[in-house]
Design a protein around this motif. Structure first.
Motif, mmCIF file in Angstrom:
data_model
loop_
_atom_site.group_PDB
_atom_site.id
_atom_site.type_symbol
_atom_site.label_atom_id
_atom_site.label_comp_id
_atom_site.label_asym_id
_atom_site.label_seq_id
_atom_site.Cartn_x
_atom_site.Cartn_y
_atom_site.Cartn_z
ATOM 1 N N VAL A 335 5.211 4.243 4.151
ATOM 2 C CA VAL A 335 6.573 3.771 3.898
ATOM 3 C C VAL A 335 7.487 4.982 3.750
ATOM 4 O O VAL A 335 7.256 5.851 2.904
ATOM 5 C CB VAL A 335 6.637 2.904 2.627
ATOM 6 C CG1 VAL A 335 8.039 2.321 2.449
ATOM 7 C CG2 VAL A 335 5.594 1.786 2.678
ATOM 8 N N THR A 337 11.845 6.340 4.521
ATOM 9 C CA THR A 337 13.195 6.166 5.053
ATOM 10 C C THR A 337 13.927 7.494 4.991
ATOM 11 O O THR A 337 13.783 8.244 4.018
ATOM 12 C CB THR A 337 13.992 5.093 4.290
ATOM 13 O OG1 THR A 337 15.332 5.031 4.821
ATOM 14 C CG2 THR A 337 14.088 5.397 2.799
ATOM 15 N N ASP A 348 14.359 -2.347 0.358
ATOM 16 C CA ASP A 348 13.362 -2.485 1.422
ATOM 17 C C ASP A 348 12.146 -1.601 1.150
ATOM 18 O O ASP A 348 10.996 -2.027 1.316
ATOM 19 C CB ASP A 348 13.979 -2.124 2.776
ATOM 20 C CG ASP A 348 15.026 -3.130 3.228
ATOM 21 O OD1 ASP A 348 15.026 -4.259 2.707
ATOM 22 O OD2 ASP A 348 15.853 -2.777 4.099
ATOM 23 N N LEU A 349 12.409 -0.368 0.714
ATOM 24 C CA LEU A 349 11.303 0.562 0.449
ATOM 25 C C LEU A 349 10.432 0.066 -0.703
ATOM 26 O O LEU A 349 9.193 0.076 -0.614
ATOM 27 C CB LEU A 349 11.860 1.951 0.158
ATOM 28 C CG LEU A 349 10.846 3.065 -0.100
ATOM 29 C CD1 LEU A 349 11.340 4.391 0.476
ATOM 30 C CD2 LEU A 349 10.578 3.227 -1.594
ATOM 31 N N ASN A 352 8.329 -2.914 0.421
ATOM 32 C CA ASN A 352 7.257 -2.517 1.341
ATOM 33 C C ASN A 352 6.144 -1.752 0.633
ATOM 34 O O ASN A 352 4.993 -1.771 1.081
ATOM 35 C CB ASN A 352 7.831 -1.662 2.471
ATOM 36 C CG ASN A 352 8.636 -2.478 3.456
ATOM 37 O OD1 ASN A 352 8.394 -3.671 3.640
ATOM 38 N ND2 ASN A 352 9.616 -1.852 4.093
ATOM 39 N N LEU A 353 6.477 -1.071 -0.458
ATOM 40 C CA LEU A 353 5.457 -0.301 -1.172
ATOM 41 C C LEU A 353 4.611 -1.166 -2.094
ATOM 42 O O LEU A 353 3.387 -0.983 -2.175
ATOM 43 C CB LEU A 353 6.120 0.817 -1.983
ATOM 44 C CG LEU A 353 5.181 1.658 -2.860
ATOM 45 C CD1 LEU A 353 4.126 2.367 -2.006
ATOM 46 C CD2 LEU A 353 5.964 2.667 -3.686
ATOM 47 N N ASN A 356 1.416 -2.939 -0.548
ATOM 48 C CA ASN A 356 0.907 -2.002 0.445
ATOM 49 C C ASN A 356 -0.315 -1.266 -0.104
ATOM 50 O O ASN A 356 -0.409 -1.019 -1.310
ATOM 51 C CB ASN A 356 2.006 -0.995 0.792
ATOM 52 C CG ASN A 356 1.795 -0.311 2.123
ATOM 53 O OD1 ASN A 356 0.720 0.185 2.420
ATOM 54 N ND2 ASN A 356 2.845 -0.287 2.939
ATOM 55 N N GLN A 358 -0.797 1.761 0.578
ATOM 56 C CA GLN A 358 -0.278 3.087 0.254
ATOM 57 C C GLN A 358 0.135 3.123 -1.221
ATOM 58 O O GLN A 358 0.601 2.133 -1.780
ATOM 59 C CB GLN A 358 0.927 3.420 1.128
ATOM 60 C CG GLN A 358 0.670 3.369 2.618
ATOM 61 C CD GLN A 358 -0.248 4.466 3.091
ATOM 62 O OE1 GLN A 358 -0.294 5.544 2.510
ATOM 63 N NE2 GLN A 358 -1.007 4.202 4.152
ATOM 64 N N ALA A 361 5.767 6.125 -1.591
ATOM 65 C CA ALA A 361 6.712 6.057 -0.489
ATOM 66 C C ALA A 361 7.760 7.142 -0.685
ATOM 67 O O ALA A 361 8.061 7.532 -1.822
ATOM 68 C CB ALA A 361 7.369 4.681 -0.428
#
Length: 421
Positions: A335, A337, A348-349, A352-353, A356, A358, A361
């Motif tokens: 992730v 940006t 959004d970040l 998404n994290l 995830n 991951q 990010a």
């Protein structure tokens, strides 16, 4: 005659038992600290803090203001002091409030109000009586500096009109404000603020970028608005550090935070709010430029609740039974940006994290070559910790994200940039 003296062995046993019970009692108290109480003299009213851009069809927010003020026929005083055209702005807001059942009326008090001396108006007994007759106050958007200019005396003390507003709030009334009307809610507000990145580069100064607000939410919480669409979360942090705030709340456009007398925060409207906690954060003074480590950042989605005293989070009903399992993430890709201050980029970040495989990010922020210090930028590192929690909605593609770690450090990009041939 027999002695009544207790044998030494029994005395020792009794003493040790007493000590053990005392220690056990102390441990119980330490293990279950008392819940902090709301101060006895705290205002009994409710705040509706709107991030700006409130649309006329956002019935959830408009109706809640009216309902909190007493429902149908509720008298709501409209303060359009922040506006460049108070009468026009006030008329528009009154029409919207009345559409949802209120009996709204205009308070003729504003720096830009034609044919009016705002200093005299702020001390006018007739205006004070009007305000006190209300069960709600609505602060319009515009320039928050005009609100404080109209309601604070030159020495910083409260005018009679502001005391009347506080009287309504203490007595259980609602104080609502959008944009500039939201900015005044904390004891410190943005005043003549530079762009977000410039404030990270050059810092904030009292009387320039920031100034005293009206403090309805209390002295322990900082408030900002237009948050997600303008990437303003990053400008909150240097202000919070400078003024000693541990908690910051930033609300997005067309959305609102309801803060009641028990300090329960409920997010309603179109989007959500960011909660920033700096209670465990540190800065490295050996680093020349702005930096921070171990800040905590959370996203409260619409319908979520959070108590500012107990720190207890309650997810919205559509997320209550859908807590994310960190061992079964939905995503696995990195992730990143390159514009963390862009429109909704931080949201959004974070979303998404949290779902995830991951664990961290990265987002970066750089200006253009004409900005101050064009080679200076910042890396925003978001990390999951053992305290990080996520919830997913069963009705929409939406997340609530709790307690990601945020570290910000300066980075340099060599200028000028060259295009590869």
């Amino acid at each position: 005659m027999k002695s009544s003296t207790i044998p030494l062995q029994k005395l020792c046993t009794a003493f040790l038992l007493t000590v053990a019970l005392a220690i056990t009692g102390m441990q119980a108290v330490m293990a279950a600290p008392a819940t902090p109480a709301v101060p006895a003299n705290a205002p009994q009213g409710t705040l509706v803090i709107i991030g700006g851009g409130l649309r006329a069809d956002n019935a959830e927010v408009w109706q809640r203001i009216v309902d909190l003020a007493g429902g149908k026929g509720a008298r709501i005083a409209v303060m359009a002091s922040a506006s460049i055209n108070p009468e026009k702005s006030g008329a528009s807001i009154m029409a919207k409030l009345n559409q949802y059942g209120a009996d709204a009326f205009f308070i003729p008090l504003g720096v830009k109000l034609a044919n009016s001396d705002y200093r005299k108006a702020a001390e006018d007994p007739a205006i004070v009586t009007q305000i006190k007759s209300a069960s709600g106050i609505y602060f319009a958007g515009g320039d928050q500096g005009r609100i404080t200019q109209a309601l604070l005396r030159p020495d910083g003390s409260r005018t009679a009109a502001l005391e009347a507003i506080w009287s309504v709030y203490r007595g259980g009334g609602v104080i609502a404000g959008s944009s500039a009307g939201a900015a005044i809610m904390s004891t410190t507000m943005f005043y003549d603020a530079r762009p977000v990145l410039d404030m990270l580069k050059m810092g904030v100064t009292d009387g320039r970028e920031i100034a005293p607000g009206l403090g309805f939410i209390g002295s322990d919480v900082f408030v900002d608005q237009h948050l997600l669409v303008r990437g303003r979360f990053a400008r909150m942090i240097p202000v919070m550090l400078k003024k000693g705030y541990h908690i910051g709340l930033g609300i997005d456009e067309n959305s609102a935070m309801i803060v009641d007398a028990k300090r329960d925060v409920e997010v309603i409207g179109y989007s959500g709010a960011l909660l920033i906690d700096l209670s465990g954060a540190i800065s490295d003074r050996g680093v020349k430029n702005f930096n921070i480590s171990n800040a905590a950042i959370s996203y409260l989605d619409r319908g979520d609740k959070f108590n500012l005293i107990t720190k207890v989070f309650t997810p919205s009903p559509d997320k209550a039974d859908n807590k994310l399992d960190p061992n079964q993430p939905d995503m696995r890709e990195p992730v990143f940006t390159n514009d963390i201050l862009g429109n909704n980029a931080v949201l959004d970040l974070m979303g998404n994290l949290i779902d995830n495989a991951q664990q961290e990010a990265i987002g970066i922020a750089f200006g253009n070559p004409r900005d101050p210090y064009p080679d200076l930028g910042f890396e925003f590192r978001f990390s999951k910790t053992v305290n990080s929690v996520g919830y997913s909605s069963t009705e929409a593609e939406a997340y609530s994200v709790l307690k990601l770690r945020l570290d910000i450090r300066p980075i340099q990009l060599r200028q000028p940039l060259y295009r590869y041939k």
